[in-house]
Design a protein around this motif. Structure first.
Motif, short mmCIF file in Angstrom:
data_model
loop_
_atom_site.label_atom_id
_atom_site.label_comp_id
_atom_site.label_asym_id
_atom_site.label_seq_id
_atom_site.Cartn_x
_atom_site.Cartn_y
_atom_site.Cartn_z
N LEU A 190 25.49 53.18 14.66
CA LEU A 190 26.74 53.23 13.89
C LEU A 190 27.62 54.35 14.45
CD1 LEU A 190 25.17 52.89 10.34
CD2 LEU A 190 26.53 51.14 11.50
N ASP A 191 28.92 54.17 14.30
CA ASP A 191 29.85 55.18 14.81
C ASP A 191 29.96 56.39 13.89
OD1 ASP A 191 30.40 53.59 17.00
OD2 ASP A 191 32.07 52.57 16.02
N SER A 192 29.90 56.16 12.59
CA SER A 192 30.09 57.27 11.65
C SER A 192 29.37 56.96 10.35
CB SER A 192 31.58 57.52 11.38
OG SER A 192 32.16 56.37 10.78
N ALA A 193 29.13 57.99 9.58
CA ALA A 193 28.50 57.82 8.27
C ALA A 193 28.94 58.96 7.37
CB ALA A 193 26.98 57.79 8.40
N ARG A 194 28.98 58.67 6.07
CA ARG A 194 29.34 59.66 5.08
C ARG A 194 28.29 59.64 3.98
NH1 ARG A 194 34.72 59.09 1.45
NH2 ARG A 194 33.61 57.17 0.97
N ILE A 195 27.69 60.80 3.72
CA ILE A 195 26.66 60.93 2.70
C ILE A 195 27.31 61.50 1.45
CG2 ILE A 195 24.34 61.76 2.21
CD1 ILE A 195 24.63 60.08 4.79
N LEU A 196 27.14 60.83 0.32
CA LEU A 196 27.69 61.27 -0.95
C LEU A 196 26.54 61.54 -1.91
CD1 LEU A 196 30.55 58.63 -1.25
CD2 LEU A 196 30.79 61.01 -0.57
N CYS A 197 26.32 62.81 -2.20
CA CYS A 197 25.27 63.21 -3.12
C CYS A 197 25.88 63.33 -4.52
CB CYS A 197 24.64 64.53 -2.70
SG CYS A 197 23.87 64.47 -1.07
N GLU A 198 25.35 62.54 -5.44
CA GLU A 198 25.88 62.53 -6.81
C GLU A 198 25.08 63.50 -7.67
OE1 GLU A 198 26.71 59.37 -10.45
OE2 GLU A 198 26.44 58.65 -8.38
N GLY A 199 25.79 64.35 -8.38
CA GLY A 199 25.15 65.36 -9.19
C GLY A 199 25.40 65.20 -10.67
N PRO A 200 25.09 66.22 -11.45
CA PRO A 200 25.30 66.14 -12.90
C PRO A 200 26.77 65.86 -13.22
CG PRO A 200 23.98 68.07 -12.30
CD PRO A 200 24.50 67.49 -11.02
N GLY A 201 26.97 64.95 -14.17
CA GLY A 201 28.33 64.61 -14.56
C GLY A 201 29.02 63.63 -13.63
N GLY A 202 28.30 63.11 -12.61
CA GLY A 202 28.89 62.14 -11.70
C GLY A 202 29.70 62.73 -10.57
N GLU A 203 29.75 64.06 -10.46
CA GLU A 203 30.49 64.67 -9.35
C GLU A 203 29.79 64.41 -8.03
OE1 GLU A 203 33.45 66.22 -9.21
OE2 GLU A 203 33.71 65.56 -11.27
N LEU A 204 30.58 64.31 -6.95
CA LEU A 204 30.05 63.97 -5.63
C LEU A 204 30.23 65.12 -4.66
CD1 LEU A 204 31.41 60.31 -5.26
CD2 LEU A 204 29.10 61.01 -5.93
N ALA A 205 29.20 65.33 -3.84
CA ALA A 205 29.29 66.25 -2.71
C ALA A 205 29.28 65.42 -1.44
CB ALA A 205 28.13 67.24 -2.72
N GLN A 206 30.32 65.54 -0.63
CA GLN A 206 30.46 64.71 0.57
C GLN A 206 29.98 65.45 1.79
OE1 GLN A 206 34.16 62.53 1.08
NE2 GLN A 206 34.21 63.13 3.23
N LEU A 207 29.11 64.78 2.58
CA LEU A 207 28.57 65.36 3.80
C LEU A 207 28.88 64.42 4.96
CD1 LEU A 207 25.02 66.32 2.45
CD2 LEU A 207 27.05 67.78 2.50
N ALA A 208 29.55 64.92 5.97
CA ALA A 208 29.83 64.12 7.17
C ALA A 208 28.72 64.39 8.18
CB ALA A 208 31.19 64.49 7.75
N ILE A 209 27.77 63.46 8.29
CA ILE A 209 26.63 63.61 9.18
C ILE A 209 26.70 62.51 10.23
CG2 ILE A 209 24.11 63.56 9.35
CD1 ILE A 209 23.94 64.72 6.60
N PRO A 210 26.87 62.84 11.51
CA PRO A 210 26.94 61.82 12.55
C PRO A 210 25.62 61.05 12.63
CG PRO A 210 27.74 63.93 13.37
CD PRO A 210 27.11 64.20 12.06
N PRO A 211 25.67 59.71 12.70
CA PRO A 211 24.44 58.93 12.83
C PRO A 211 23.72 59.24 14.14
CG PRO A 211 26.28 57.54 12.17
CD PRO A 211 26.85 58.86 12.56
N SER A 212 22.42 59.11 14.10
CA SER A 212 21.60 59.40 15.28
C SER A 212 20.44 58.42 15.31
CB SER A 212 21.09 60.84 15.23
OG SER A 212 20.14 61.07 16.26
N GLU A 213 19.94 58.17 16.53
CA GLU A 213 18.76 57.32 16.65
C GLU A 213 17.50 58.07 16.23
OE1 GLU A 213 18.65 55.88 20.62
OE2 GLU A 213 20.52 54.72 20.45
#
Length: 649
Positions: free
Chosen positions: A590-613
């Motif tokens: 994949l060219d790109s990926a975005r990780i969204l960690c959902e926490g208390p209250g539904g808030e999201l923490a966004q992490l831009a992690i490049p995909p890797s084999e």
């Protein structure tokens, strides 16, 4: 002597006749056959003749006109043919069978009109079939192939005029057969499904029609996902009976259901469907994509009050959803029951704008509900008489009377109303904080470190009116009130509890060397703000609580290491990592990926992690309730935070 003279005369006559014949042949050759220097002989494509110089004698002019009349012109050129060449490959045929002919159906659909622009049906007994189909240029097309009732993955193309493009289709993979449940035959016949082949290194979606029986068969190489197409970027996933989105070809039909209920909307004129763009307010219709049936989520349709429709033959229309809503999954909208709309466009005159100008509101005379014109100062309105005012300003009238005619555009020039600008001073401002003022939904200009604010107000404040002071960097609000107001000079003074705010210093502790960054989450005390440095001083009103998250960098990758909260104890607070390590794997390139960690209250923490084999370490902070992965063109995938390994397929 007489004989020699006769011979000489005979010879002269023959020469004259020969000369005349030769001249006639040259004339005919010049007017019927291109010369070696003509454009036709050089390129095979005629070009317009050069403009001839003016002539003097009538005879020469006639000769030139005759020559140019026979010269090919631009209009004589053959039209350039734009073609898609279908190249379909099959398994090795059985030479001993005479009934092994395959029925191959090919068609090309213009995407923006959902219009079939080319078709062909052929019988084939060999290993290959090649078939050209002429198509329109300069538009997006979808090429579809069906062999003995089984679809092949469709292809999207865009051709220039005169371009020929060859598309290869492989009819040798396993067959996936889907049956979509919970649909009426009438709606199923209007739907398109989007497929994503998960075995491809670059899995891009392709679309296929469904049909009244709600069954579609397609040749795919392995696991796949499917969804109902709403528009170019929006789909409703199809799930198996266990709720899974990953599907696989097999000997049996795969029973699936939509993740959300959908419905179709058909606009009819004189009982016949017409192409139209449909949207529920306040979203405007997409004028480019017209269809005889628009597919929408049922929850969006039932939550709407009005609907806007654009049809090329009728212009803009508006109606109430309640007038045609029904329990069925296919709604019919009678255009004769909709109101034709006119358009109002407002321009400012040359009066200078000295402060913020409120939005304009058009209110139909006799009706209390107004329609905002927005930033572009335009709106589509039901025909009638309107009053035009400035939002939030009681006595500011832009126009007392405006008549809107159905199907017409009314242009109006008015004088902009600049709000009065006030200067407001904060008593005893705390040192070192960038502050702002929020009053009646209006923010002051910029930020101030000395406690003086410039703000445009529609109504003059009064002593005792409540307001708010904002700490800009931390997006934290503090209650305040006006203690002095001078309407003549437009000056006022406010007092706030920010002077007695309790300051907490947040210090991030990294997993390795950092750096760490904070985000403060929204609450009654303030708004969300991201990417704040460590250490961070946060002032709070007495008794308030704020929540936040900490982002660390580990091996040059962002990691969410802590969800936290703090109150008004003051002093320095160390924010330490709290959680565990997991492994993140990408099963495909994949060219790109975005990780969204959902926490208390539904808030999201966004992490831009490049995909890797290779496996990627992922820190899962305590309190995380879900992990979402967005990796286009795949649909969003959601994982439990308790997993030791998260595999994106």
């Amino acid at each position: 002597m007489d004989n020699s003279r006769q011979n000489k005369n005979r010879t002269t006559a023959i020469a004259v006749v020969a000369g005349l014949v030769a001249a006639l042949w040259l004339v005919l050759r010049g007017t019927t056959t291109p010369s070696p220097e003509s454009p036709t002989s050089r390129s095979g494509i005629p070009e317009p003749a050069a403009t001839a110089p003016p002539t003097v004698t009538g005879e020469a002019e006639t000769s030139q006109r005759s020559e140019h009349a026979n010269t090919p012109t631009l209009s004589d050129r053959p039209a350039l043919r734009t073609e898609v060449v279908f190249d379909v490959s099959f398994a090795t045929p059985n030479a001993h069978r005479t009934d092994a002919a395959r029925t191959v159906e090919m068609r090309v659909v213009r995407v923006d009109r959902d219009l079939v622009v080319g078709t062909a049906t052929r019988e084939c007994r060999g290993e290959h079939l090649r078939e050209p189909i002429e198509v329109p240029p300069e538009c997006w097309l979808r090429a579809e192939v069906r062999v003995d009732g089984t679809h092949l993955p469709s292809r999207a193309i865009h051709l220039l005029e005169g371009e020929q493009y060859e598309l290869e289709f492989d009819c040798r993979g396993p067959v996936a057969r889907l049956h979509v449940n919970d649909l009426s035959p009438a709606l199923a016949d209007q739907l398109r499904l989007a497929f994503v082949d998960l075995t491809r290194a670059d899995p891009r979606p392709f679309e296929l029609p469904l049909g009244r029986d709600a069954v579609v068969a397609c040749r795919l190489d392995g696991p796949f996902r499917a969804g109902i197409v709403l528009d170019a970027d929006d789909r409703v996933p199809l799930l198996d009976r266990a709720g899974g989105a990953d599907l696989a070809p097999g000997a049996t039909t795969i029973e699936v259901i939509p993740a959300e209920t959908v419905l179709g909307l058909i606009v009819r004129r004189r009982q016949r469907p017409i192409a139209a763009a449909i949207a529920f307010s306040p979203r405007e219709p997409d004028e480019e994509n017209l269809a005889e049936c628009a597919i929408r989520r049922r929850r969006d349709a039932e939550a709407a009050v009005t609907i806007d429709v654009r049809a090329p033959a009728l212009g803009w229309l508006r109606g109430r959803v309640a007038d045609f809503a029904s329990p069925a999954d296919l709604w019919s909208i009678d255009s004769e029951r909709l109101d034709r709309l006119g358009e109002l466009v407002v321009n400012w005159d040359e009066t200078p704008v000295t402060a913020r100008v409120p939005f304009l509101v058009a209110t139909r005379i006799g009706d209390d509900r107004g329609t905002g014109l927005g930033r572009n100062r335009s709106a589509r309105l039901v025909a009638g008489d309107y009053r035009l005012t400035f939002e939030g300003v009681a006595d500011a009238v832009a126009a007392e009377f405006v008549r809107i005619a159905a199907g017409e555009t009314t242009r109006l020039t008015v004088t902009p109303f600049s709000l009065p600008r006030w200067s407001v001073r904060l008593l005893d401002p705390p040192p070192g904080l960038a502050l702002g003022l929020l009053h009646d939904g209006t923010y002051s200009y910029g930020s101030s470190t000395h406690g003086t604010f410039e703000i445009d107000l529609a109504a003059a404040p009064r002593v005792g009116d409540a307001t708010q002071v904002l700490a800009h960097t931390q997006q934290t609000f503090f209650p305040a009130e006006f203690v002095a107001v001078d309407t003549g000079t437009r000056r006022a003074t406010v007092r706030s509890a920010i002077g007695s705010a309790i300051v907490t210093r947040l210090v991030g502790v990294p997993l390795q060397t950092g750096p760490t960054r904070f985000a403060l989450l929204p609450s009654t005390a303030g708004l969300r703000v991201n990417d704040l440095p460590s250490p961070l001083d946060v002032p709070l009103p007495a008794g308030a609580t704020r929540h936040g998250l900490m982002i660390d960098r580990v091996d040059d990758r962002p990691q969410l290491t802590r969800w936290f909260e703090f109150g008004t104890d003051g002093g320095e607070v160390s924010i330490t990592p709290n959680g565990r390590w997991a492994t993140l794997r990408f099963a495909r390139k994949l060219d790109s990926a975005r990780i969204l960690c959902e926490g208390p209250g539904g808030e999201l923490a966004q992490l831009a992690i490049p995909p890797s084999e290779q496996p990627i370490p992922l820190f899962v902070a305590a309190g995380t309730t879900a992990i979402h992965v967005d990796a286009p063109p795949l649909e969003r995938q959601t994982f439990e935070p308790t997993l030791a390994e998260i595999v994106v397929r």
